[in-house]
Design a protein around this motif. Structure first.
Motif, mmCIF file in Angstrom:
data_model
loop_
_atom_site.group_PDB
_atom_site.id
_atom_site.type_symbol
_atom_site.label_atom_id
_atom_site.label_comp_id
_atom_site.label_asym_id
_atom_site.label_seq_id
_atom_site.Cartn_x
_atom_site.Cartn_y
_atom_site.Cartn_z
ATOM 1 N N TYR A 1 -0.998 -5.205 1.952
ATOM 2 C CA TYR A 1 0.085 -4.622 2.761
ATOM 3 C C TYR A 1 -0.472 -4.110 4.078
ATOM 4 O O TYR A 1 -1.637 -3.730 4.155
ATOM 5 C CB TYR A 1 0.727 -3.436 2.021
ATOM 6 C CG TYR A 1 1.357 -3.815 0.710
ATOM 7 C CD1 TYR A 1 2.702 -4.176 0.624
ATOM 8 C CD2 TYR A 1 0.592 -3.827 -0.460
ATOM 9 C CE1 TYR A 1 3.262 -4.538 -0.584
ATOM 10 C CE2 TYR A 1 1.156 -4.182 -1.673
ATOM 11 C CZ TYR A 1 2.492 -4.542 -1.735
ATOM 12 O OH TYR A 1 3.057 -4.895 -2.930
ATOM 13 N N GLU B 1 4.846 1.373 6.559
ATOM 14 C CA GLU B 1 4.856 1.784 5.149
ATOM 15 C C GLU B 1 6.168 1.468 4.461
ATOM 16 O O GLU B 1 6.217 1.285 3.255
ATOM 17 C CB GLU B 1 4.698 3.307 5.074
ATOM 18 C CG GLU B 1 3.283 3.776 5.027
ATOM 19 C CD GLU B 1 3.243 5.284 5.061
ATOM 20 O OE1 GLU B 1 2.510 5.812 5.919
ATOM 21 O OE2 GLU B 1 3.950 5.936 4.258
ATOM 22 N N GLU B 2 7.233 1.482 5.267
ATOM 23 C CA GLU B 2 8.544 1.214 4.705
ATOM 24 C C GLU B 2 9.283 0.281 5.646
ATOM 25 O O GLU B 2 9.315 0.500 6.857
ATOM 26 C CB GLU B 2 9.312 2.529 4.548
ATOM 27 C CG GLU B 2 10.661 2.354 3.857
ATOM 28 C CD GLU B 2 11.819 2.608 4.804
ATOM 29 O OE1 GLU B 2 11.955 3.752 5.267
ATOM 30 O OE2 GLU B 2 12.564 1.646 5.100
ATOM 31 N N TYR B 3 9.828 -0.791 5.105
ATOM 32 C CA TYR B 3 10.635 -1.704 5.905
ATOM 33 C C TYR B 3 11.879 -2.017 5.109
ATOM 34 O O TYR B 3 11.771 -2.488 3.965
ATOM 35 C CB TYR B 3 9.853 -2.998 6.206
ATOM 36 C CG TYR B 3 10.689 -4.036 6.902
ATOM 37 C CD1 TYR B 3 10.914 -3.964 8.275
ATOM 38 C CD2 TYR B 3 11.294 -5.063 6.181
ATOM 39 C CE1 TYR B 3 11.713 -4.905 8.916
ATOM 40 C CE2 TYR B 3 12.099 -5.994 6.807
ATOM 41 C CZ TYR B 3 12.303 -5.909 8.172
ATOM 42 O OH TYR B 3 13.103 -6.830 8.798
ATOM 43 N N ASN B 4 13.026 -1.705 5.686
ATOM 44 C CA ASN B 4 14.280 -2.052 5.028
ATOM 45 C C ASN B 4 14.397 -1.395 3.653
ATOM 46 O O ASN B 4 14.996 -1.960 2.755
ATOM 47 C CB ASN B 4 14.338 -3.588 4.889
ATOM 48 C CG ASN B 4 15.753 -4.119 4.795
ATOM 49 O OD1 ASN B 4 16.685 -3.459 5.234
ATOM 50 N ND2 ASN B 4 15.912 -5.281 4.206
ATOM 51 N N GLY B 5 13.737 -0.232 3.506
ATOM 52 C CA GLY B 5 13.752 0.455 2.208
ATOM 53 C C GLY B 5 12.675 -0.027 1.242
ATOM 54 O O GLY B 5 12.548 0.503 0.142
ATOM 55 N N TRP B 6 11.920 -1.039 1.638
ATOM 56 C CA TRP B 6 10.858 -1.574 0.764
ATOM 57 C C TRP B 6 9.549 -0.854 1.066
ATOM 58 O O TRP B 6 9.007 -0.991 2.166
ATOM 59 C CB TRP B 6 10.686 -3.078 0.999
ATOM 60 C CG TRP B 6 11.961 -3.858 0.815
ATOM 61 C CD1 TRP B 6 12.939 -3.621 -0.107
ATOM 62 C CD2 TRP B 6 12.400 -4.980 1.593
ATOM 63 N NE1 TRP B 6 13.957 -4.525 0.031
ATOM 64 C CE2 TRP B 6 13.651 -5.384 1.067
ATOM 65 C CE3 TRP B 6 11.868 -5.697 2.657
ATOM 66 C CZ2 TRP B 6 14.376 -6.454 1.587
ATOM 67 C CZ3 TRP B 6 12.584 -6.765 3.171
ATOM 68 C CH2 TRP B 6 13.827 -7.136 2.642
ATOM 69 N N ARG B 7 9.049 -0.100 0.080
ATOM 70 C CA ARG B 7 7.859 0.720 0.302
ATOM 71 C C ARG B 7 6.600 0.036 -0.230
ATOM 72 O O ARG B 7 6.656 -0.787 -1.137
ATOM 73 C CB ARG B 7 8.022 2.090 -0.383
ATOM 74 C CG ARG B 7 9.127 2.972 0.212
ATOM 75 C CD ARG B 7 8.957 4.436 -0.187
ATOM 76 N NE ARG B 7 7.625 4.948 0.147
ATOM 77 C CZ ARG B 7 7.233 5.287 1.386
ATOM 78 N NH1 ARG B 7 8.071 5.177 2.415
ATOM 79 N NH2 ARG B 7 6.005 5.737 1.589
ATOM 80 N N ILE B 8 5.483 0.401 0.344
ATOM 81 C CA ILE B 8 4.207 -0.090 -0.184
ATOM 82 C C ILE B 8 3.861 0.741 -1.426
ATOM 83 O O ILE B 8 4.363 1.855 -1.584
ATOM 84 C CB ILE B 8 3.074 0.001 0.866
ATOM 85 C CG1 ILE B 8 2.736 1.466 1.183
ATOM 86 C CG2 ILE B 8 3.460 -0.740 2.143
ATOM 87 C CD1 ILE B 8 1.381 1.629 1.852
#
Ligand code: 6GU
Length: 225
Positions: free
Chosen positions: A180, A184-191
């Motif tokens: 990753y 850290e967060e894209y479109n609600g998708w977290r690492i």
């Protein structure tokens, strides 16, 4: 390391080694890729390199003399560790083979075309026959490009971070774990949180577990031995 490639279609090999990692490796003098046009060794006024097959049948066969002359020319200048013929009926190329070949100092890659080369080339000049997988390409050139890339990046100093090849998929018989980068967060998708913990031991452990899970899911055959 020096790799000499013999090809009837050298144009196909123009670009693959002139970019990115392969380009830098050659600029640093870590390895050298020299392409030889088989046509330069062709027979007669038409520089013939192929001919009809004895016994009849469709498809041309690459003649022995141009290949022999080219290989003998090269061998007169230095010794070679392997003369490799690229052919769909060769030994399957894999990471252990790439590792072994990356430790040699000079190899020749002979690219096949048409119906292939006269069998006497294989008997008397070739020391190793290699395929890159169970499918048929129209010539050995793209297979040669694949091999040179896989071998070249293993030569010490070629990769910026010396250790990075050690963590490749296949290098330890496991697929590589997910990676990753920001954000850290894209479109609600977290690492995964663990990667931000700063705890190197826990991160290594997580990566190892992910490698195992991924290998089990995608390549269970790799875990058999
Ligand atoms: Cl090395 N050559 C050709 N022509 N086809 C292939 C191959 C090689 N490896 C897989 N398919």
């Amino acid at each position: 390391m020096r790799i000499d490639i013999i090809s009837a279609v050298p144009d196909l090999l123009e670009s693959p080694f002139q970019h990115s990692i392969m380009k830098r490796a050659q600029q640093k003098g870590l390895f050298e890729v020299i392409i030889h046009n088989l046509r330069d060794y062709g027979i007669g006024r038409h520089k013939q390199i192929d001919d009809y097959q004895f016994g009849g049948g469709a498809g041309m066969v690459m003649k022995i003399e141009p290949i022999a002359n080219c290989i003998n020319d090269l061998k007169a200048q230095r010794s070679y560790d392997e003369v490799i013929y690229l052919t769909p009926d060769g030994k399957k190329f894999d990471q252990p083979m790439a590792n072994r070949l990356s430790m040699l100092s000079s190899i020749i890659l002979l690219c096949g075309h048409y119906k292939g080369v006269d069998e006497r080339v294989r008997e008397h000049f070739v020391t190793l026959e290699v395929s890159i997988g169970d499918f048929v390409l129209s010539g050995g050139e793209l297979a040669a490009a694949v091999m040179v890339d896989a071998i070249g990046r293993l030569i010490p100093g070629v990769l910026g971070d010396e250790t990075s090849a050690l963590f490749d998929s296949f290098q330890d018989n496991l697929l590589a774990p997910p990676v990753y980068t920001r954000p850290e967060e894209y479109n609600g998708w977290r690492i995964p949180e663990i990667l931000k913990s700063g705890h190197d031991g826990k991160i290594s452990e997580w990566r190892y577990e992910e490698s195992i899970k991924r290998t089990q899911a995608r390549r269970p055959d790799m875990l058999k031995d």
